[in-house]
Design an enzyme around this catalytic site. Structure first.
Site, PDB file in Angstrom:
ATOM      1  N   ARG A 227       0.848  -1.185   0.000  1.00  0.00           N
ATOM      2  CA  ARG A 227       0.000   0.000   0.000  1.00  0.00           C
ATOM      3  C   ARG A 227       0.891   1.245   0.000  1.00  0.00           C
ATOM      4  NH1 ARG A 227      -3.475  -2.830  -1.452  1.00  0.00           N
ATOM      5  NH2 ARG A 227      -5.493  -3.262  -0.521  1.00  0.00           N
ATOM      6  N   GLU A 256      -2.808   7.187  -5.449  1.00  0.00           N
ATOM      7  CA  GLU A 256      -3.059   6.562  -6.752  1.00  0.00           C
ATOM      8  C   GLU A 256      -4.503   6.773  -7.196  1.00  0.00           C
ATOM      9  OE1 GLU A 256      -1.666   2.691  -5.277  1.00  0.00           O
ATOM     10  OE2 GLU A 256      -3.692   1.918  -5.650  1.00  0.00           O
ATOM     11  N   HIS A 274      -0.877  -0.506  -9.781  1.00  0.00           N
ATOM     12  CA  HIS A 274      -1.583  -1.341  -8.786  1.00  0.00           C
ATOM     13  C   HIS A 274      -2.133  -2.593  -9.475  1.00  0.00           C
ATOM     14  CE1 HIS A 274      -3.791  -1.276  -4.678  1.00  0.00           C
ATOM     15  NE2 HIS A 274      -3.571  -2.521  -5.082  1.00  0.00           N
TER      16      HIS A 274
HETATM   17  P1  NAP Z   1      -1.055 -11.280   5.726  1.00  0.00           P
HETATM   18  O1  NAP Z   1      -0.990 -12.721   5.429  1.00  0.00           O
HETATM   19  O2  NAP Z   1      -1.954 -10.790   6.795  1.00  0.00           O
HETATM   20  O3  NAP Z   1       0.437 -10.794   6.016  1.00  0.00           O
HETATM   21  C1  NAP Z   1       0.709  -9.510   6.499  1.00  0.00           C
HETATM   22  C2  NAP Z   1       2.101  -9.489   7.106  1.00  0.00           C
HETATM   23  O4  NAP Z   1       2.375  -8.161   7.557  1.00  0.00           O
HETATM   24  C3  NAP Z   1       2.285 -10.423   8.291  1.00  0.00           C
HETATM   25  O5  NAP Z   1       3.502 -11.102   8.123  1.00  0.00           O
HETATM   26  C4  NAP Z   1       2.369  -9.500   9.501  1.00  0.00           C
HETATM   27  O6  NAP Z   1       3.300 -10.047  10.417  1.00  0.00           O
HETATM   28  C5  NAP Z   1       2.875  -8.215   8.896  1.00  0.00           C
HETATM   29  N1  NAP Z   1       2.362  -7.036   9.620  1.00  0.00           N
HETATM   30  C6  NAP Z   1       1.080  -6.762   9.918  1.00  0.00           C
HETATM   31  N2  NAP Z   1       1.004  -5.617  10.617  1.00  0.00           N
HETATM   32  C7  NAP Z   1       2.269  -5.180  10.766  1.00  0.00           C
HETATM   33  C8  NAP Z   1       2.836  -4.049  11.409  1.00  0.00           C
HETATM   34  N3  NAP Z   1       2.072  -3.157  12.052  1.00  0.00           N
HETATM   35  N4  NAP Z   1       4.174  -3.902  11.380  1.00  0.00           N
HETATM   36  C9  NAP Z   1       4.949  -4.819  10.750  1.00  0.00           C
HETATM   37  N5  NAP Z   1       4.470  -5.897  10.109  1.00  0.00           N
HETATM   38  C10 NAP Z   1       3.142  -6.078  10.125  1.00  0.00           C
HETATM   39  O7  NAP Z   1      -1.466 -10.432   4.431  1.00  0.00           O
HETATM   40  P2  NAP Z   1      -1.238 -10.814   2.895  1.00  0.00           P
HETATM   41  O8  NAP Z   1      -2.374 -11.629   2.412  1.00  0.00           O
HETATM   42  O9  NAP Z   1       0.139 -11.322   2.718  1.00  0.00           O
HETATM   43  O10 NAP Z   1      -1.378  -9.352   2.244  1.00  0.00           O
HETATM   44  C11 NAP Z   1      -0.530  -8.292   2.640  1.00  0.00           C
HETATM   45  C12 NAP Z   1      -0.975  -6.980   2.036  1.00  0.00           C
HETATM   46  O11 NAP Z   1      -0.627  -6.940   0.654  1.00  0.00           O
HETATM   47  C13 NAP Z   1      -2.479  -6.714   2.025  1.00  0.00           C
HETATM   48  O12 NAP Z   1      -2.930  -6.213   3.271  1.00  0.00           O
HETATM   49  C14 NAP Z   1      -2.641  -5.700   0.901  1.00  0.00           C
HETATM   50  O13 NAP Z   1      -2.626  -4.395   1.392  1.00  0.00           O
HETATM   51  C15 NAP Z   1      -1.413  -5.939   0.034  1.00  0.00           C
HETATM   52  N6  NAP Z   1      -1.782  -6.409  -1.310  1.00  0.00           N
HETATM   53  C16 NAP Z   1      -1.457  -5.674  -2.407  1.00  0.00           C
HETATM   54  C17 NAP Z   1      -1.831  -6.126  -3.679  1.00  0.00           C
HETATM   55  C18 NAP Z   1      -1.489  -5.355  -4.921  1.00  0.00           C
HETATM   56  O14 NAP Z   1      -2.223  -5.444  -5.893  1.00  0.00           O
HETATM   57  N7  NAP Z   1      -0.398  -4.612  -4.970  1.00  0.00           N
HETATM   58  C19 NAP Z   1      -2.552  -7.301  -3.815  1.00  0.00           C
HETATM   59  C20 NAP Z   1      -2.850  -8.045  -2.678  1.00  0.00           C
HETATM   60  C21 NAP Z   1      -2.466  -7.589  -1.426  1.00  0.00           C
HETATM   61  P3  NAP Z   1       3.165  -9.814  12.015  1.00  0.00           P
HETATM   62  O15 NAP Z   1       1.736 -10.129  12.356  1.00  0.00           O
HETATM   63  O16 NAP Z   1       4.173 -10.723  12.601  1.00  0.00           O
HETATM   64  O17 NAP Z   1       3.512  -8.365  12.204  1.00  0.00           O
END
Ligand code: NAP
Length: 308
Positions: A227, A256, A274
């Site tokens: 993000r 964006e 994106h």
């Molecule tokens: P996820 O499985 O929930 O993983 C999120 C990771 O971030 C976890 O390892 C978590 O580890 C860490 N995290 C959460 N809060 C944090 C904080 N405050 N400080 C540091 N680390 C933190 O999520 P995911 O499915 O992998 O997706 C991640 C993100 O990718 C989504 O939320 C979305 O915004 C983004 N995304 C972008 C696209 C795109 O088109 N560019 C597409 C899909 C997703 P800990 O709990 O150990 O902190």
């Protein structure tokens, strides 16, 4: 049949599937949204599409579920939903591969100057340049992942195949194969590449600040596929302009689809609109997952992917 309010854009195949199971109320197509809501508000059982805040929730007295299209749900006021006993669902896992694939694609494009070389050949400059400029490579480089979650792990797996040395930062040590850092700046000074794949929202707002970018340094590369809010974009642009950061590959931006002119004109960036999950297969599966969540909730009271 239950009634679903379509509050913002959703893919056509998702809408078609939803239409087979629910009555759709297309607020997204209404010229006067207030009048549309005033007429239909009491009928609505669920909402999908777009950004959903407390104000809309308060207008829908029978709203029970918000089914988000996407794994990131920073577009939904989850705290407001929870306070009103409204369930929120998202679409985890099915987009892991597509997002990880684009991340590696952006990294290789940046490391190996693919867009620049493409332009050179396309513009007929190869004969005068003679040999392609030498570049860095992923193999042997150190990668730090901010957020080793579902997508982060899919990125790590692909980076392993590229012979990268992997570390990660997050709030918890997962005691896995990779080296854990409990300090983001420390990890940034250890690695050559910082890939950001944590959720957006207040907790991670500008987590990647000038100190983290400085620690990554003039030979370092930043990749944001998560993000725009997570990176201090002004600090990033300043560091790129001043040669304090080697380069950046960005799929997401602070405001964006608007990207600052300075960022668009920098030579050491690769920019993407994106597009992390934007493949036919993935978007189709995400749409089906939205509908599956609504069906499961209305049939059993338990959605498949509740946001907790
Ligand atoms: P996820 O499985 O929930 O993983 C999120 C990771 O971030 C976890 O390892 C978590 O580890 C860490 N995290 C959460 N809060 C944090 C904080 N405050 N400080 C540091 N680390 C933190 O999520 P995911 O499915 O992998 O997706 C991640 C993100 O990718 C989504 O939320 C979305 O915004 C983004 N995304 C972008 C696209 C795109 O088109 N560019 C597409 C899909 C997703 P800990 O709990 O150990 O902190």
């Amino acid at each position: 049949m239950k009634n679903i309010l379509i509050a913002g854009g959703l893919p056509q195949d998702c809408l078609q599937l939803m239409d087979q199971h629910f009555n759709l109320f297309r607020m997204d197509q209404a010229d006067d949204k207030d009048a549309f809501l005033a007429k239909h508000a009491t009928e609505i059982d669920g909402v999908s599409g777009g950004a959903i805040g407390a104000e809309l929730m308060d207008k829908l007295p029978n709203l029970k579920i918000i089914a988000n299209f996407g794994v990131g749900y920073d577009n939904i006021d989850v705290a407001a939903a929870k306070a009103r006993n409204i369930i929120v669902t998202n679409t985890p896992n099915r987009l892991n591969a597509a997002v990880a694939e684009l991340t590696l694609g952006l990294m290789i494009a940046l490391a190996r100057r693919i867009p620049k070389n493409h332009e050179m050949v396309r513009n007929g400059h190869w004969p005068s340049v003679k040999r392609a400029p030498l570049t860095g490579q992923l193999a042997g480089a150190k990668l730090g992942i901010l957020g080793l979650g579902r997508i982060g792990k899919a990125i790590a797996k692909r980076a392993e195949a590229c012979d990268m040395d992997i570390s990660y930062f997050g709030r918890t040590d997962q005691h896995n194969l990779y080296r854990y850092f409990d300090d983001l700046t420390q990890m940034a000074s250890h690695v050559n590449w910082l890939v950001i794949i944590a959720p957006g929202g207040a907790e991670t707002d500008k987590l990647v600040n000038a100190d983290v970018i400085d620690a990554l340094g003039p030979e370092g590369f930043l990749v944001n596929i998560a993000r725009g809010s997570i990176v201090d974009e002004a600090a990033l642009i300043a560091a790129l302009e001043q040669g304090k950061l080697g380069g950046a590959a960005l799929d997401v931006f602070e405001n964006e689809p608007h990207v600052p002119d300075t960022l668009r004109n920098l030579p050491n960036v690769v920019l993407s609109p994106h597009a992390g999950s934007a493949t036919h297969v993935t978007r189709q599966q995400m749409g089906a997952q939205v509908v599956d969540n609504l069906i499961a909730y209305f049939d059993t009271g338990q959605p498949l992917d509740p946001v907790t």
